[in-house]
Design an enzyme around this catalytic site. Structure first.
Site, PDB file in Angstrom:
ATOM      1  N   ASP A  59      -2.413  30.723  12.253  1.00  0.00           N
ATOM      2  CA  ASP A  59      -0.744  29.691  11.238  1.00  0.00           C
ATOM      3  C   ASP A  59      -1.274  31.000  10.155  1.00  0.00           C
ATOM      4  O   ASP A  59      -2.175  31.438   9.391  1.00  0.00           O
ATOM      5  CB  ASP A  59      -1.525  28.481  10.681  1.00  0.00           C
ATOM      6  CG  ASP A  59      -1.409  27.718  12.116  1.00  0.00           C
ATOM      7  OD1 ASP A  59      -1.254  27.952  13.442  1.00  0.00           O
ATOM      8  OD2 ASP A  59      -2.322  26.525  12.387  1.00  0.00           O
ATOM      9  N   ARG A  60       0.267  31.014   9.318  1.00  0.00           N
ATOM     10  CA  ARG A  60       0.654  31.235   8.445  1.00  0.00           C
ATOM     11  C   ARG A  60      -0.344  31.001   7.100  1.00  0.00           C
ATOM     12  O   ARG A  60      -0.801  32.021   6.384  1.00  0.00           O
ATOM     13  CB  ARG A  60       2.655  31.217   7.928  1.00  0.00           C
ATOM     14  CG  ARG A  60       2.434  31.478   6.254  1.00  0.00           C
ATOM     15  CD  ARG A  60       4.141  31.545   6.099  1.00  0.00           C
ATOM     16  NE  ARG A  60       4.686  32.519   5.581  1.00  0.00           N
ATOM     17  CZ  ARG A  60       5.749  32.966   5.342  1.00  0.00           C
ATOM     18  NH1 ARG A  60       6.797  31.102   5.517  1.00  0.00           N
ATOM     19  NH2 ARG A  60       6.539  33.107   4.730  1.00  0.00           N
TER      20      ARG A  60
END
Length: 258
Positions: A59-60
């Site tokens: 995830d970012r």
């Protein structure tokens, strides 16, 4: 030319493993259609301009270990290993409260679409399992949610399935949300740490991975130390709490987390 934000962890003829900083998307995504920088393009730069293949997600807001394949065949083999649960991953997370010593979270999750515009569409519920172990605890004399002090834990997380936002959703499910999680966490705690350290970040880092090498067949064990912004927040833990054993031998640790 902008400096490459990725740090090389491992390289051979078939694989490239890097450390991805928090805040960087792996590839183009509906999450932010206007973003122009991605880990994929920086990994390609590290690969001499030759294409690389992302074989898993990170995830970012999550920092840590990210593996790319350097050819399509290797990507196919390793991608199937991820899907089959044959890749073992280790994360570190700082959570609200004192988590149990260890446990298994067996809690099915409804699939979350990557595109938020599809959030109201019907989605299947999938099996989701996470093992965890508490590594350290601390209590700080700060009133955040009505108590005179606030408690936190550092935990190891071992996902046995790969659902979207699984670790963040599972820790919320057992009432120990990850600090800095804007969607599943606690806003007051997130704001406190963002103000205290001057930077809000998700306190989740991918620090280890092991799997059968897709070409040689040998066991490959990879590790990546947490980045500076993660270590700075961990400075709230006493040095005798087991925190050093948890993060490993990180160069500059004493200066980063004083």
């Amino acid at each position: 030319m902008k400096q490459n934000p990725l740090t090389e962890i491992y390289r051979d003829d078939w694989l490239l493993a890097v450390h991805k900083p928090a805040g960087l998307l792996v590839h183009r995504s509906p999450i932010d259609p206007h973003e122009t920088e991605f880990a994929l393009q920086y990994a390609r730069e590290m690969n001499g301009g030759e294409y690389v293949y992302a074989v898993h997600r990170l995830d970012r807001p999550t920092s840590g270990l990210l593996v790319f394949a350097r050819d399509q065949q290797t990507a196919s083999v390793l991608g199937k290993a991820f899907m089959a649960g044959a890749v073992h991953k280790r994360y570190l997370a700082m959570v609200r409260g004192w988590a149990p010593d260890d446990g298994i979270i067996d809690h099915p999750l409804r699939e979350e679409p990557e595109d938020r515009r599809c959030k109201d569409e019907e989605a299947p519920i999938r099996e989701a399992v996470t093992r965890f172990r508490r590594l350290a605890t601390t209590e700080i004399p700060v009133a955040i949610e009505g108590y005179s002090s606030s408690r936190y834990s550092l935990v190891e997380l071992f996902p046995e399935t790969g659902r979207r936002h699984q670790l963040r959703r599972h820790m919320k499910h057992i009432s120990h949300p990850i600090i800095g999680d804007a969607n599943h966490g606690r806003g007051r705690h997130n704001r406190y740490f963002a103000e205290r350290f001057g930077l809000g970040r998700l306190m989740l880092a991918a620090v280890g991975m092991s799997f059968k090498h897709p070409v040689t067949g040998g066991l490959l064990e990879l590790s990546a130390a947490p980045e500076a912004s993660f270590l700075q927040v961990l400075s709230i833990f006493p040095r005798d709490s087991g925190i050093r054993d948890a993060v490993g031998d990180v160069p500059g640790w004493d200066e980063l987390a004083r």
